[in-house]
Structures are given as C-alpha cells and as structure tokens.
Design a protein around this motif. Structure first.
Motif, PDB file in Angstrom:
ATOM      1  N   GLY A   1       0.810  -1.212   0.000  1.00 34.82           N
ATOM      2  CA  GLY A   1       0.000   0.000   0.000  1.00 34.82           C
ATOM      3  C   GLY A   1       0.839   1.256   0.000  1.00 34.82           C
ATOM      4  O   GLY A   1       2.006   1.259  -0.408  1.00 34.82           O
ATOM      5  N   ASN A   2       0.253   2.332   0.533  1.00 36.78           N
ATOM      6  CA  ASN A   2       0.897   3.647   0.454  1.00 36.78           C
ATOM      7  C   ASN A   2       1.375   4.199   1.786  1.00 36.78           C
ATOM      8  O   ASN A   2       2.056   5.226   1.814  1.00 36.78           O
ATOM      9  CB  ASN A   2      -0.090   4.664  -0.157  1.00 36.78           C
ATOM     10  N   SER A   3       1.000   3.579   2.899  1.00 39.62           N
ATOM     11  CA  SER A   3       1.296   4.168   4.211  1.00 39.62           C
ATOM     12  C   SER A   3       2.111   3.206   5.074  1.00 39.62           C
ATOM     13  O   SER A   3       1.560   2.303   5.712  1.00 39.62           O
ATOM     14  CB  SER A   3      -0.014   4.521   4.929  1.00 39.62           C
ATOM     15  N   TYR A   4       3.427   3.406   5.090  1.00 36.20           N
ATOM     16  CA  TYR A   4       4.278   2.610   5.977  1.00 36.20           C
ATOM     17  C   TYR A   4       4.041   2.977   7.437  1.00 36.20           C
ATOM     18  O   TYR A   4       4.153   2.128   8.333  1.00 36.20           O
ATOM     19  CB  TYR A   4       5.744   2.795   5.606  1.00 36.20           C
ATOM     20  N   LEU A   5       3.706   4.239   7.692  1.00 37.34           N
ATOM     21  CA  LEU A   5       3.406   4.653   9.066  1.00 37.34           C
ATOM     22  C   LEU A   5       2.164   3.948   9.571  1.00 37.34           C
ATOM     23  O   LEU A   5       2.118   3.483  10.719  1.00 37.34           O
ATOM     24  CB  LEU A   5       3.222   6.171   9.125  1.00 37.34           C
ATOM     25  N   GLY A   6       1.142   3.847   8.710  1.00 37.85           N
ATOM     26  CA  GLY A   6      -0.067   3.126   9.107  1.00 37.85           C
ATOM     27  C   GLY A   6       0.211   1.659   9.393  1.00 37.85           C
ATOM     28  O   GLY A   6      -0.328   1.090  10.344  1.00 37.85           O
ATOM     29  N   ILE A   7       1.082   1.038   8.581  1.00 34.57           N
ATOM     30  CA  ILE A   7       1.461  -0.358   8.825  1.00 34.57           C
ATOM     31  C   ILE A   7       2.121  -0.493  10.188  1.00 34.57           C
ATOM     32  O   ILE A   7       1.824  -1.413  10.959  1.00 34.57           O
ATOM     33  CB  ILE A   7       2.400  -0.855   7.711  1.00 34.57           C
ATOM     34  N   GLY A   8       3.029   0.437  10.489  1.00 42.05           N
ATOM     35  CA  GLY A   8       3.727   0.380  11.770  1.00 42.05           C
ATOM     36  C   GLY A   8       2.789   0.552  12.952  1.00 42.05           C
ATOM     37  O   GLY A   8       2.925  -0.148  13.972  1.00 42.05           O
ATOM     38  N   VAL A   9       1.818   1.449  12.825  1.00 44.28           N
ATOM     39  CA  VAL A   9       0.879   1.694  13.929  1.00 44.28           C
ATOM     40  C   VAL A   9       0.006   0.466  14.176  1.00 44.28           C
ATOM     41  O   VAL A   9      -0.179   0.040  15.324  1.00 44.28           O
ATOM     42  CB  VAL A   9       0.006   2.931  13.616  1.00 44.28           C
ATOM     43  N   VAL A  10      -0.537  -0.126  13.115  1.00 43.85           N
ATOM     44  CA  VAL A  10      -1.379  -1.318  13.285  1.00 43.85           C
ATOM     45  C   VAL A  10      -0.566  -2.478  13.834  1.00 43.85           C
ATOM     46  O   VAL A  10      -1.019  -3.220  14.714  1.00 43.85           O
ATOM     47  CB  VAL A  10      -2.046  -1.700  11.946  1.00 43.85           C
ATOM     48  N   ALA A  11       0.666  -2.659  13.334  1.00 40.80           N
ATOM     49  CA  ALA A  11       1.517  -3.746  13.822  1.00 40.80           C
ATOM     50  C   ALA A  11       1.850  -3.555  15.294  1.00 40.80           C
ATOM     51  O   ALA A  11       1.834  -4.517  16.082  1.00 40.80           O
ATOM     52  CB  ALA A  11       2.797  -3.815  13.001  1.00 40.80           C
ATOM     53  N   LEU A  12       2.141  -2.315  15.700  1.00 38.10           N
ATOM     54  CA  LEU A  12       2.468  -2.037  17.107  1.00 38.10           C
ATOM     55  C   LEU A  12       1.248  -2.266  17.995  1.00 38.10           C
ATOM     56  O   LEU A  12       1.359  -2.858  19.080  1.00 38.10           O
ATOM     57  CB  LEU A  12       2.961  -0.601  17.245  1.00 38.10           C
ATOM     58  N   ALA A  13       0.080  -1.819  17.533  1.00 36.82           N
ATOM     59  CA  ALA A  13      -1.141  -2.032  18.309  1.00 36.82           C
ATOM     60  C   ALA A  13      -1.436  -3.519  18.458  1.00 36.82           C
ATOM     61  O   ALA A  13      -1.838  -3.985  19.533  1.00 36.82           O
ATOM     62  CB  ALA A  13      -2.312  -1.323  17.630  1.00 36.82           C
ATOM     63  N   CYS A  14      -1.219  -4.277  17.381  1.00 37.50           N
ATOM     64  CA  CYS A  14      -1.434  -5.725  17.435  1.00 37.50           C
ATOM     65  C   CYS A  14      -0.450  -6.380  18.403  1.00 37.50           C
ATOM     66  O   CYS A  14      -0.814  -7.298  19.141  1.00 37.50           O
ATOM     67  CB  CYS A  14      -1.286  -6.302  16.030  1.00 37.50           C
ATOM     68  N   SER A  15       0.785  -5.912  18.422  1.00 39.28           N
ATOM     69  CA  SER A  15       1.803  -6.454  19.334  1.00 39.28           C
ATOM     70  C   SER A  15       1.415  -6.226  20.788  1.00 39.28           C
ATOM     71  O   SER A  15       1.533  -7.129  21.627  1.00 39.28           O
ATOM     72  CB  SER A  15       3.155  -5.808  19.038  1.00 39.28           C
ATOM     73  N   PHE A  16       0.956  -5.027  21.099  1.00 36.70           N
ATOM     74  CA  PHE A  16       0.533  -4.731  22.473  1.00 36.70           C
ATOM     75  C   PHE A  16      -0.679  -5.575  22.855  1.00 36.70           C
ATOM     76  O   PHE A  16      -0.753  -6.111  23.967  1.00 36.70           O
ATOM     77  CB  PHE A  16       0.205  -3.240  22.608  1.00 36.70           C
ATOM     78  N   ALA A  17      -1.641  -5.693  21.940  1.00 36.59           N
ATOM     79  CA  ALA A  17      -2.841  -6.478  22.244  1.00 36.59           C
ATOM     80  C   ALA A  17      -2.494  -7.938  22.496  1.00 36.59           C
ATOM     81  O   ALA A  17      -3.004  -8.561  23.441  1.00 36.59           O
ATOM     82  CB  ALA A  17      -3.842  -6.356  21.087  1.00 36.59           C
ATOM     83  N   ALA A  18      -1.617  -8.500  21.669  1.00 28.02           N
ATOM     84  CA  ALA A  18      -1.243  -9.907  21.815  1.00 28.02           C
ATOM     85  C   ALA A  18      -0.499 -10.141  23.124  1.00 28.02           C
ATOM     86  O   ALA A  18      -0.767 -11.107  23.854  1.00 28.02           O
ATOM     87  CB  ALA A  18      -0.380 -10.337  20.629  1.00 28.02           C
ATOM     88  N   THR A  19       0.450  -9.260  23.428  1.00 28.69           N
ATOM     89  CA  THR A  19       1.240  -9.426  24.651  1.00 28.69           C
ATOM     90  C   THR A  19       0.384  -9.217  25.890  1.00 28.69           C
ATOM     91  O   THR A  19       0.500  -9.950  26.882  1.00 28.69           O
ATOM     92  CB  THR A  19       2.424  -8.453  24.650  1.00 28.69           C
ATOM     93  N   GLY A  20      -0.484  -8.209  25.863  1.00 26.50           N
ATOM     94  CA  GLY A  20      -1.372  -7.966  26.998  1.00 26.50           C
ATOM     95  C   GLY A  20      -2.279  -9.152  27.261  1.00 26.50           C
ATOM     96  O   GLY A  20      -2.523  -9.524  28.415  1.00 26.50           O
ATOM     97  N   TYR A  21      -2.764  -9.776  26.188  1.00 23.59           N
ATOM     98  CA  TYR A  21      -3.625 -10.948  26.349  1.00 23.59           C
ATOM     99  C   TYR A  21      -2.843 -12.111  26.948  1.00 23.59           C
ATOM    100  O   TYR A  21      -3.351 -12.828  27.815  1.00 23.59           O
ATOM    101  CB  TYR A  21      -4.214 -11.342  25.001  1.00 23.59           C
ATOM    102  N   GLY A  22      -1.595 -12.280  26.519  1.00 27.94           N
ATOM    103  CA  GLY A  22      -0.763 -13.343  27.070  1.00 27.94           C
ATOM    104  C   GLY A  22      -0.495 -13.141  28.554  1.00 27.94           C
ATOM    105  O   GLY A  22      -0.529 -14.109  29.343  1.00 27.94           O
ATOM    106  N   ILE A  23      -0.233 -11.915  28.964  1.00 22.02           N
ATOM    107  CA  ILE A  23       0.001 -11.629  30.391  1.00 22.02           C
ATOM    108  C   ILE A  23      -1.248 -11.918  31.214  1.00 22.02           C
ATOM    109  O   ILE A  23      -1.178 -12.481  32.317  1.00 22.02           O
ATOM    110  CB  ILE A  23       0.446 -10.159  30.569  1.00 22.02           C
ATOM    111  N   LEU A  24      -2.418 -11.559  30.669  1.00 21.33           N
ATOM    112  CA  LEU A  24      -3.673 -11.833  31.378  1.00 21.33           C
ATOM    113  C   LEU A  24      -3.891 -13.328  31.551  1.00 21.33           C
ATOM    114  O   LEU A  24      -4.229 -13.797  32.653  1.00 21.33           O
ATOM    115  CB  LEU A  24      -4.837 -11.213  30.609  1.00 21.33           C
ATOM    116  N   ILE A  25      -3.705 -14.105  30.495  1.00 21.07           N
ATOM    117  CA  ILE A  25      -3.911 -15.555  30.573  1.00 21.07           C
ATOM    118  C   ILE A  25      -2.928 -16.173  31.568  1.00 21.07           C
ATOM    119  O   ILE A  25      -3.290 -17.047  32.373  1.00 21.07           O
ATOM    120  CB  ILE A  25      -3.751 -16.205  29.187  1.00 21.07           C
TER     121      ILE A  25
END
Length: 426
Positions: free
Chosen positions: A307-331
């Motif tokens: 696509g056209n937005s590398y910044l958008g890719i980075g933001v979604v990837a970072l948000a996904c990383s936080f969500a995944a890690t936070g879920y792992g800590i909760l479990i």
C-alpha cells in the motif's frame, strides 16, 4: 530505569533459553504462510473467477459455434480447451473429463445450431412484414449442453451462461438484420438501397470496472495479500504461549515472591515483560513481511503489496503487538499451572482466528458469522491490514482499528492488575 533493564534482561534470558517457544514464534508462522498461501492460491483464483478450465465441443462449425469458441478463447474468465487427454473433445469424453475434475465446465454446441437461429429469425422476420404467420412453440430449437462439475460455484456458472447468452444474442441480432435486408431487397429496388451494409456495429453501452482503492492498478484479494498478514497476526497472538511460560516460571521459581520483598512494583515486572515481547512481535512482523515481499514471489506467487502508508502499517503492527502481549500476560496471570494457561491460551487464539477471518476471509462468511467476527481482536488487526494493503488507505483510516487493539490491551492489563490484587490478598 536500572530495575526495568534488569527485569528486561531476565525476560530475554528466559525467552532465549526456551528454544521450543522461539520455534513456535518464528518457524511455525513461516511454515504456515508458505503452506497456506500455496494451498489457497488456486482457491482465491477460483473466487476471483479467472483461469477456470472449461472444455468445448463445437459441432456447429458455423457462425454461432465459431462466435462462442472465439469469445471463450479470448475471455479471462476461463482457460479454453477443445481436447481431452490430447484427443478432440466429444460429447461423451467431456462428461467423463468433468466428472474426473479435469474441467469445471464442459460445453457442447450441437450441429445445426446456427441454422436453427436462421430458421427462427426468418420466420419472425417474414411474419413481421406480413409475409407469414407468427411462429408457434413447435419451432425447431437447438440445445446447447452445459456439463457442470458440482464443485463449481454458482456465480461462475452464472458468468459462463451469461456469456453464452451474450454470444447467442449477438449472432441472432446480426442474422436478423441480414434477413431483414434480404426480405426488404425483394420489396425495394437495389438502386434505392445502400450497398455493403455492415451489421457488426460496436455496442452502444460498455462496462468499466473500477476498484474502490487508492492504489495504482487493480489490487484484488489473493492468497498472498490475505495469508501473509493473516498468519502474521496469528503468530503474533500465539505469543501467549511463551508469555504464559514466562509468568509460570516466575510463580514456580519464586520470582514473584522475591518481587514482593524488594522495592519494585508488579507493574515494573509487567512492563519489562511487555516491552520484550512487543519487540519480539515486531520482529515476527518484519520477518513475515519479508516472506511476502521476497520469498513467495520466487515460487511464482504475487508479491505482497504494502500500500501507500508505511506509518499506518507500523501503527497497526504495534497495536497488534501490544494487544497480543497484553492478552498473554492476562492468561498467564489467571491460571495456576502452565498446562492450563497454555491450553486455554492456544485454544482461545484458535477460536479468535477462526472467527476473525484468519483461516478463511470474513468477506466470504455467512452474514451471521461476519457479525460475530467483529468481536475478534484478530479481525480488527486483519481489517486494518486489508485497509492498507488492498484499499490503499492511510494512517487516518486505520486509527480506529489501532484504537480497538490498544483498548483491548488496556482492558487486559487492567484485568491483570485486578486479578493480581485478588491473588495477593488471598
């Protein structure tokens, strides 16, 4: 700061020593991307309705049969064949060929099909200028046989039959004009008529397809555009297993108890774990993207369009990383043994991925399942990457997806702190 770095060092050492966990994090998603992309490539081409093999028997060898044959040869809809196993196709052998799955559709154009149109049109034209009676239902008709493989989608069969009707209509229209011309020639002298009339006129209305995307060219869903982000997200959320393992080792080895005896909060310990595993998730993401950009094209598959937005890719990837890690800590915090945490964590990710469109795209799910998929955090991440990779949208458009993932992360951390407080007071 020194305490945070020390806690991060401890997490890194635990992670590096867990070779099985590292294999799950990096090797498994690589294998999944290769295997699933290769398997689903043909399925996506079928959904796109391009390159579907068909076989035709042209017994007419006249205007209609030749028009259908030429049209299907030049169509992107199908791969044209008029032979079966190196032998000329016949009505008998194409039925067996379609049964055996060699072709999706077989078409038999009967002998005299064009003549049937000529006779029918001649009767209609004669009746229209008062030279004959209107045709009855007893008029001779030619029957085109379409042999269909049961695996063929209804939309593809509809597309093929629509093209056949278009070819028949064009031939019938041309024959009708020619017949009118001949009938009128018997009434109007030749010197009053224009010679050499050409009835192969261009269509009055044509169609233009445009994709609702900001990207240059036609970017359509394919196996690469779906599987690379999908299985990358799956791998990032599967970090729940090493996170649970890390939390359980702290419980079993007494690390949690030692944290209670030193001036360091549990939040500091969680932050160190969070930072380390978010970095691991981002490394996963970069590695998986490189597969779609470099290695899959070597196998003849399309290159991943970012696509056209590398910044958008980075933001979604970072948000996904936080969500995944936070879920792992909760479990990891909720359960008392590693087996319980790992089993529930992995099963819940499998459910989230199935509902979220990781295994099959959500846009081909039933309506009810599409509504349920909106509840999956993996769907939020995948929808964000679809917006970037397929629709060419930018940072502004994917912010809502990222906010959902960050909200999910904050909810997991809040629940983790509540559970820790309850466990500490017990």
């Amino acid at each position: 700061m020194r305490r945070l770095l020390a806690a991060m060092k401890k997490e890194m050492l635990l992670l590096v020593r867990d070779r099985m966990g590292l294999g799950i994090l990096f090797v498994m998603p690589m294998v999944l991307i290769f295997v699933m992309t290769l398997i689903q490539d043909a399925a996506f081409r079928t959904l796109d309705e391009q390159g579907i093999p068909i076989v035709i028997v042209n017994n007419d060898q006249d205007s209609l049969g030749n028009r259908i044959e030429q049209g299907l040869r030049n169509s992107d809809l199908c791969l044209f064949h008029n032979e079966v196993d190196g032998q000329p196709a016949t009505e008998d052998n194409i039925v067996n060929a379609v049964k055996e799955g060699k072709f999706v559709i077989g078409i038999v154009i009967p002998e005299g099909a064009t003549q049937a149109i000529v006779d029918n049109v001649g009767t209609i034209v004669s009746a229209s200028i008062g030279m004959d009676e209107l045709p009855t239902n007893d008029t001779e008709t030619a029957e085109i046989i379409i042999v269909i493989d049961p695996v063929a989608t209804k939309s593809f069969v509809t597309s093929v039959t629509s093209q056949l009707r278009e070819y028949i209509s064009s031939v019938r229209t041309r024959i009708m004009f020619e017949t009118f011309d001949k009938e009128i020639a018997e009434i109007i002298p030749d010197d009053m008529r224009e010679e050499g009339t050409n009835y192969d006129v261009k269509p009055a209305i044509t169609y233009k397809q445009e994709y609702a995307s900001e990207l240059t060219g036609e970017v359509k869903p394919n196996a690469v555009q779906h599987n690379v982000p999908a299985w990358t997200i799956f791998a990032m959320f599967f970090i729940v297993i090493p996170v649970v393992s890390s939390v359980m080792k702290e419980k079993n080895e007494g690390t949690v108890f030692r944290f209670h005896t030193i001036p360091a909060s549990y939040l500091l310990q969680s932050n160190a774990k969070l930072i380390v595993f978010v970095i691991v998730c981002m490394l996963q993401f970069i590695l998986m993207l490189s597969i779609g950009l470099i290695f899959l094209p070597m196998l003849g598959l399309p290159v991943l369009n970012l696509g056209n937005s590398y910044l958008g890719i980075g933001v979604v990837a970072l948000a996904c990383s936080f969500a995944a890690t936070g879920y792992g800590i909760l479990i990891g915090t909720l359960f008392s043994t590693q087996q319980q945490g790992a089993i529930l964590g992995s099963l819940s990710i499998l459910v989230f991925s199935a509902l979220g469109g990781i295994w099959i795209p959500s846009y081909i799910m039933p309506d009810m399942m599409r509504s349920i998929s909106e509840l999956s955090p993996l769907h939020w991440a995948l929808d964000g990457f679809y917006a970037l990779f397929l629709r060419g949208e930018g940072l502004r458009e994917v912010v809502p997806h990222a906010l959902k993932l960050f909200t999910f992360f904050l909810g997991c951390i809040a629940l983790t702190l509540i559970v820790r407080r309850v466990q500490k007071n017990q």
